[in-house]
Write a protein that holds these residues in place. Structure first.
Motif, PDB file in Angstrom:
ATOM      1  N   ALA A 259      27.972  -2.034  23.291  1.00  0.00           N
ATOM      2  CA  ALA A 259      27.295  -2.775  24.255  1.00  0.00           C
ATOM      3  C   ALA A 259      26.413  -3.864  23.439  1.00  0.00           C
ATOM      4  N   TYR A 260      26.404  -5.223  23.762  1.00  0.00           N
ATOM      5  CA  TYR A 260      25.419  -6.131  23.418  1.00  0.00           C
ATOM      6  C   TYR A 260      24.276  -6.003  24.252  1.00  0.00           C
ATOM      7  N   VAL A 261      22.978  -6.100  23.621  1.00  0.00           N
ATOM      8  CA  VAL A 261      21.870  -6.016  24.271  1.00  0.00           C
ATOM      9  C   VAL A 261      21.054  -7.188  23.866  1.00  0.00           C
ATOM     10  N   HIS A 262      21.107  -8.083  24.761  1.00  0.00           N
ATOM     11  CA  HIS A 262      20.101  -9.381  24.721  1.00  0.00           C
ATOM     12  C   HIS A 262      18.841  -9.032  24.190  1.00  0.00           C
ATOM     13  N   PRO A 263      18.167 -10.253  23.269  1.00  0.00           N
ATOM     14  CA  PRO A 263      16.957  -9.932  22.877  1.00  0.00           C
ATOM     15  C   PRO A 263      16.074  -9.805  23.906  1.00  0.00           C
ATOM     16  N   GLY A 264      14.651  -9.190  23.592  1.00  0.00           N
ATOM     17  CA  GLY A 264      13.696  -9.262  24.775  1.00  0.00           C
ATOM     18  C   GLY A 264      13.345  -7.648  25.160  1.00  0.00           C
ATOM     19  N   ALA A 265      14.210  -6.843  24.709  1.00  0.00           N
ATOM     20  CA  ALA A 265      13.852  -5.589  24.955  1.00  0.00           C
ATOM     21  C   ALA A 265      13.221  -4.756  23.914  1.00  0.00           C
ATOM     22  N   ASP A 266      11.899  -4.210  24.187  1.00  0.00           N
ATOM     23  CA  ASP A 266      11.293  -3.650  23.211  1.00  0.00           C
ATOM     24  C   ASP A 266      11.620  -2.146  23.217  1.00  0.00           C
ATOM     25  N   ALA A 267      12.479  -1.687  24.248  1.00  0.00           N
ATOM     26  CA  ALA A 267      12.795  -0.070  24.230  1.00  0.00           C
ATOM     27  C   ALA A 267      14.052  -0.186  24.801  1.00  0.00           C
ATOM     28  N   LEU A 268      14.861   1.069  24.175  1.00  0.00           N
ATOM     29  CA  LEU A 268      16.186   1.165  24.817  1.00  0.00           C
ATOM     30  C   LEU A 268      16.244   2.628  24.847  1.00  0.00           C
ATOM     31  N   THR A 269      17.027   3.331  25.956  1.00  0.00           N
ATOM     32  CA  THR A 269      17.133   4.547  26.254  1.00  0.00           C
ATOM     33  C   THR A 269      18.605   4.928  26.247  1.00  0.00           C
ATOM     34  N   LEU A 270      18.879   5.786  25.619  1.00  0.00           N
ATOM     35  CA  LEU A 270      20.472   6.099  25.322  1.00  0.00           C
ATOM     36  C   LEU A 270      20.583   7.642  26.044  1.00  0.00           C
ATOM     37  N   VAL A 271      21.193   7.766  26.887  1.00  0.00           N
ATOM     38  CA  VAL A 271      21.660   9.025  27.576  1.00  0.00           C
ATOM     39  C   VAL A 271      23.291   9.436  27.401  1.00  0.00           C
ATOM     40  N   ASN A 272      23.194  10.727  26.628  1.00  0.00           N
ATOM     41  CA  ASN A 272      24.575  11.124  26.666  1.00  0.00           C
ATOM     42  C   ASN A 272      25.040  12.024  28.151  1.00  0.00           C
ATOM     43  N   GLU A 273      26.138  11.261  28.557  1.00  0.00           N
ATOM     44  CA  GLU A 273      26.410  11.658  29.621  1.00  0.00           C
ATOM     45  C   GLU A 273      27.729  12.778  29.818  1.00  0.00           C
ATOM     46  N   SER A 274      27.873  13.303  28.480  1.00  0.00           N
ATOM     47  CA  SER A 274      28.897  14.150  28.230  1.00  0.00           C
ATOM     48  C   SER A 274      28.408  15.651  27.747  1.00  0.00           C
ATOM     49  N   ASP A 275      29.269  16.792  27.680  1.00  0.00           N
ATOM     50  CA  ASP A 275      28.797  18.070  27.295  1.00  0.00           C
ATOM     51  C   ASP A 275      28.987  18.172  25.732  1.00  0.00           C
ATOM     52  N   VAL A 276      29.163  17.268  25.112  1.00  0.00           N
ATOM     53  CA  VAL A 276      29.512  17.130  23.519  1.00  0.00           C
ATOM     54  C   VAL A 276      28.578  16.235  23.172  1.00  0.00           C
ATOM     55  N   PRO A 277      28.250  16.397  21.712  1.00  0.00           N
ATOM     56  CA  PRO A 277      27.436  15.607  21.052  1.00  0.00           C
ATOM     57  C   PRO A 277      28.043  14.246  21.110  1.00  0.00           C
ATOM     58  N   ALA A 278      27.303  13.071  21.230  1.00  0.00           N
ATOM     59  CA  ALA A 278      27.705  11.542  21.156  1.00  0.00           C
ATOM     60  C   ALA A 278      27.420  10.928  19.981  1.00  0.00           C
ATOM     61  N   ARG A 279      28.176  10.402  19.438  1.00  0.00           N
ATOM     62  CA  ARG A 279      27.757   9.775  17.880  1.00  0.00           C
ATOM     63  C   ARG A 279      27.753   8.132  18.350  1.00  0.00           C
ATOM     64  N   THR A 280      27.004   7.264  17.838  1.00  0.00           N
ATOM     65  CA  THR A 280      26.828   5.898  18.129  1.00  0.00           C
ATOM     66  C   THR A 280      26.312   5.176  16.798  1.00  0.00           C
ATOM     67  N   ILE A 281      26.589   3.937  16.485  1.00  0.00           N
ATOM     68  CA  ILE A 281      25.895   3.090  15.808  1.00  0.00           C
ATOM     69  C   ILE A 281      25.082   2.167  16.211  1.00  0.00           C
ATOM     70  N   LEU A 282      23.950   2.025  15.988  1.00  0.00           N
ATOM     71  CA  LEU A 282      23.011   0.888  16.518  1.00  0.00           C
ATOM     72  C   LEU A 282      22.897  -0.013  15.469  1.00  0.00           C
TER      73      LEU A 282
END
Length: 354
Positions: A259-282
């Motif tokens: 996901a590319y998030v354009h500049p201007g956001a001072d907050a991001l919310t991550l929601v794991n929609e699955s029943d297993v751990p979700a691993r990400t790199i920000l």
């Protein structure tokens, strides 16, 4: 182990968790121009998000593993100074032969590798000899010129990670060779674990020096957890999903998507929609407004920069040094394209929503 031929993309480097660098040795490396995106259709107050889907790039041989590349592509060249994102594995080394990358060169960039599993032996022309392991950052600065080799070790059964490159700004693109290792302590926040390897996030700060403001962090989100994060509004961000299904700014992402998030956001919310751990790199950084030419393992500012670097590598000049301790030949550079390589750039930035 299998040595990937020079007409294929090969993983190289300790870096990218550890730092495992990937060498871009495609048969016909190309310069990619960015194309302007369509209108956003999300809520007016939501961060602007584009989803970048990966393309499969084989690493050589009929049984070799492949990588999933999300950056660069026509829709986007850079996220901050991050200019290369490859995601690979989990790869069964017994089946593929693992990673075996002969000494090869880099200019104008830093290599950052992050491993989830496996181990890679790194040697470079600075004299560094290190073992890349999960959860450990190894960052190599190519600057004016460096060479290195990467070989998965006999202890590796499954190789899994991401390969990342950072473009150096004009004032530092000829920086001296360097190699740095850092092991970030995991930070627990409600519903997630964070490892900050570059920049700052969730109250943790990496001491590793960067040449432009950057963010790099692994975030593992518990099943069904909702994670609010405070981020720098001046940054543009990229969220790579390794495992699970994650929603960011009301946009659903599946494994291997970025996901590319354009500049201007001072907050991001991550929601794991699955029943297993979700691993990400920000990933994040201030927009990198310089034009770059990126071909094979070189970053420059002109076609002539690339030609010069390639010629000096093929001539075994002192510019790239010698990788001591590697038993075998260096990697040969591909032939230059028959056209002039021109600078590439991101699409024009969209005005912020009112």
């Amino acid at each position: 182990m299998v040595t990937w031929p020079s007409d294929q993309l090969v993983l190289n480097y300790p870096a990218v968790g550890e730092v495992v660098a990937v060498s871009n040795v495609e048969a016909e490396p190309v310069e990619i121009r960015c194309a302007e995106q369509g209108d956003e259709r999300s809520a007016p107050d939501a961060p602007q998000v584009d989803v970048l889907s990966p393309r499969e790039v084989p690493l050589g041989g009929p049984r070799a593993m492949s990588v999933r590349r999300t950056l660069p592509q026509r829709a986007r060249t850079l996220i901050g100074a991050w200019c290369f994102v490859d995601h690979y594995g989990p790869d069964d080394v017994a089946r593929t032969g693992g990673m075996h990358v002969p000494p090869h060169p880099h200019t104008g960039l830093q290599t950052v590798s992050w491993l989830f599993s496996g181990e890679i032996e790194h040697r470079d022309s600075l004299g560094s000899h290190a073992f890349v392991r999960p959860g450990e950052l190894n960052l190599m600065t190519g600057g004016y010129g460096i060479s290195h080799s990467e070989v998965s070790t006999a202890r590796t059964t499954v190789l899994h990670g991401a390969q990342l490159w950072v473009a150096l700004p004009e004032g530092h693109r000829d920086a001296a060779r360097d190699f740095e290792r850092y092991v970030p302590e995991p930070v627990r926040i409600d519903g997630a674990q964070v490892r900050v390897f570059l920049g700052s996030l969730a109250g943790d700060v990496s001491p590793v020096r960067t040449f432009t403001p950057l963010l790099g962090a692994e975030i593992t989100v518990e099943p069904r957890a909702v994670i609010p994060l405070t981020v720098d509004a001046a940054f543009e961000h990229g969220l790579l999903v390794d495992a699970g299904v994650v929603r960011v700014a009301d946009t659903l992402l599946h494994a291997a998507e970025l996901a590319y998030v354009h500049p201007g956001a001072d907050a991001l919310t991550l929601v794991n929609e699955s029943d297993v751990p979700a691993r990400t790199i920000l990933l994040g950084g201030v927009p990198f407004d310089e034009e770059i030419v990126m071909w094979w393992n070189f970053i420059g500012r002109s076609h002539e920069d690339i030609v010069r670097a390639r010629d000096e590598w093929e001539a075994a000049s002192d510019r790239f040094g010698v990788v001591a301790g590697y038993a075998g030949d260096r990697l040969a550079a591909p032939a230059m394209p028959k056209v002039t390589i021109t600078p590439r750039r991101n699409p024009p930035r969209r005005p912020p929503r009112i």
